[in-house]
Design an enzyme around this catalytic site. Structure first.
Site, short mmCIF file in Angstrom:
data_model
loop_
_atom_site.label_atom_id
_atom_site.label_comp_id
_atom_site.label_asym_id
_atom_site.label_seq_id
_atom_site.Cartn_x
_atom_site.Cartn_y
_atom_site.Cartn_z
N GLN B 19 0.59 -1.21 0.59
CA GLN B 19 0.31 0.53 0.30
C GLN B 19 1.07 1.27 -0.19
OE1 GLN B 19 -1.77 -1.22 3.87
NE2 GLN B 19 -1.77 1.02 4.68
N CYS B 25 -5.75 0.54 3.15
CA CYS B 25 -5.33 -1.15 3.56
C CYS B 25 -6.84 -1.91 3.34
CB CYS B 25 -5.33 -0.98 4.90
SG CYS B 25 -5.88 -0.06 6.52
N HIS B 161 -6.54 -1.62 11.22
CA HIS B 161 -5.82 -1.93 10.22
C HIS B 161 -6.75 -2.83 9.48
CE1 HIS B 161 -2.55 -2.09 7.70
NE2 HIS B 161 -2.19 -3.43 7.96
#
Lengths: 257, 214
Positions: B19, B25, B161
């Site tokens: 990323q 994410c 995340h």
């Protein structure tokens, strides 16, 4: 942008919110743990913010602490004339129980003498020593050997914060990191700043290692030269905490007729 | 659920992506899930575009973060996902350049999955990789092995995340989830993170979801 260390007088601090006093007292208690009365630091100012959820609260505090005068130069962590520390604390209050998640303290505007590290890779002794002062104030015990490089560094650290062996080892690990991840910085100052973050992070990694209940190994990664704040800001996704997305229908369990 | 499962061995998972310096994410987690769903329902593994989501999913905030639930809606409303090759990743938000003619994959719906990890394992083994969100505590310094931080250090309510569960199993009797991350292959175990399974570690069971492809 990196959250570089600030001087205590950068901005005025108002009176602390009553909600912050309890976690601030807890942080101070943790900071002073193991110290005899009369040698303990005192809280001068605190500010911060709190994030609340169903099961608890997360406090992010910035506190100004004052160390009592130190008369023995062989044990003093700060030069006699510099007694003020700026600390960042992160405290979790879950079901009324406090836990200190993070503690970073550094002297305010401190200038200290060199630790015998060679002037190499743009890293000057004074900055290196400043990092050591910061590390030497950390108090969690270190675990058994799990990561050879990291453990050997930490064991050298335990022998004394100004050990030349430690300085050399740390510099060597940092140089390996720069090579492995092809990292370059814009200036000597930036390199020095990244080194201090790197050292701080190695101690953090060792603490995480000590508290892990699985088989994971923690240590140097490509993110080792980033502050926690930088890492969160660049790579993580704070929106997930809010969870205000579209509600989805619940999947039927597999095997359910 | 079978005692172990790994979709990587069955051709349902594309290579680990990166990323870059961008909090995207959520996009990688969702495209990974759709890649798996498309493979299982249509038999072809295609690497799909995260950049399309960064640019065209206006409910989310590109590099500043997003939610898988919004991303599924965006894919459905846009009319599908283009491939990585046709709409390549830039690591920053740009003008939306989606072309319905180039879309190779579509989804019909999305579903929220159980919080029970045994049921999640059963679902994964039958239906494919799962998009999940976790508390990333310690991941900055993770190198290998099965991570199991103390619960107060990795609370389920500080999720930050999004990743993709691609399998599960046991290593020396320790149950784990095999998690595909999006930080490149030079992080973790060739880009993968192994997290303890069965204890709700780091909130892994709190935000599990999947696209539905028919």
């Amino acid at each position: 942008a990196p959250a570089k260390p600030r001087g205590a007088g950068d901005e005025a601090w108002g009176p602390p919110s009553p909600a912050l006093l309890e976690p601030a007292r807890f942080a101070l208690e943790m900071y002073n743990r193991g110290r005899a009365p009369g040698t303990q630091a005192v809280l001068r100012a605190v500010r911060g913010r709190v994030r609340q959820a169903d099961q608890g609260s997360l406090y992010s505090l910035e506190a100004s602490l004052e160390e009592p005068p130190c008369n023995d130069p062989t044990v003093c962590q700060l030069p006699v004339s510099k007694k003020t520390l700026l600390c960042s604390f992160e405290i979790l209050d879950e079901l009324g129980k406090h836990m200190l998640l993070r503690r970073d303290c550094g002297p305010v505007d401190t200038k200290v003498t060199g630790a015998g590290i060679p002037k190499d890779a743009g890293i000057t002794p004074s900055h290196f020593t400043r990092s050591l002062v910061l590390i030497s104030s950390l108090s969690l015990p270190y675990p058994d050997e799990k990561n050879d490089t990291l453990s050997s560094v930490i064991s050298l650290l335990n022998k004394g914060p100004l050990s030349k062996d430690f300085s050399m080892k740390m510099l060597s690990v940092f140089k390996d990191f720069l090579t492995t991840y092809n990292r370059t910085y814009e200036s000597k100052e930036e390199t020095q700043w990244r080194l201090s973050i790197f050292i701080n992070n190695m101690v953090r990694a060792q603490k995480i290692q000590a508290l892990d209940q699985g088989t994971a190994h923690y240590g140097v990664t490509k993110f080792s030269d980033l502050t926690e704040e930088e890492f969160r800001t660049i790579y993580l996704n704070p929106l997930l905490r809010e969870d205000l997305g579209k509600k989805m229908r619940v999947a039927k369990p597999v095997g359910d007729p | 659920a079978p005692p172990e499962w790994d979709w990587r061995n069955k051709g349902a998972v594309t290579n680990v992506k990166n990323q870059g310096m961008c909090g995207s994410c959520w996009a990688f987690s969702v495209t990974g899930n759709v890649e798996g769903q498309w493979f299982l329902n249509h038999g072809t593994l295609l690497s799909l575009s995260e950049q399309e989501l960064l640019d065209c999913d206006k409910m989310d905030k590109a590099c500043l973060g997003g939610l898988p639930s919004n991303a599924y809606s965006a894919i459905k409303n846009l009319g599908g996902l283009e491939t990585e090759e046709d709409y390549s990743y830039q690591g920053q938000m740009q003008a939306c350049n989606f072309s319905a003619e180039k879309a190779k994959v579509y989804i019909n719906d999305s579903v929220e999955l159980s919080r029970n990890e045994q049921k999640l394992a059963a679902w994964l083994a039958k239906k494919g990789p799962i998009s999940v969100a976790i508390n990333a505590f310690g991941m900055q310094f993770y190198r290998h092995g099965i991570s199991r931080p103390l619960r107060p250090l990795c609370t389920p309510w500080l999720i930050d995340h999004a990743v993709l569960i691609v399998g599960y199993g046991n290593r020396s009797d320790i149950p784990f989830w095999a998690i595909k991350n999006s930080w490149g292959t030079d992080w973790g175990e060739q880009g993968y993170y192994y997290l303890h399974r069965g204890s709700g570690a780091c909130g892994v069971n709190t935000m599990a979801s999947s696209a539905v492809v028919e």
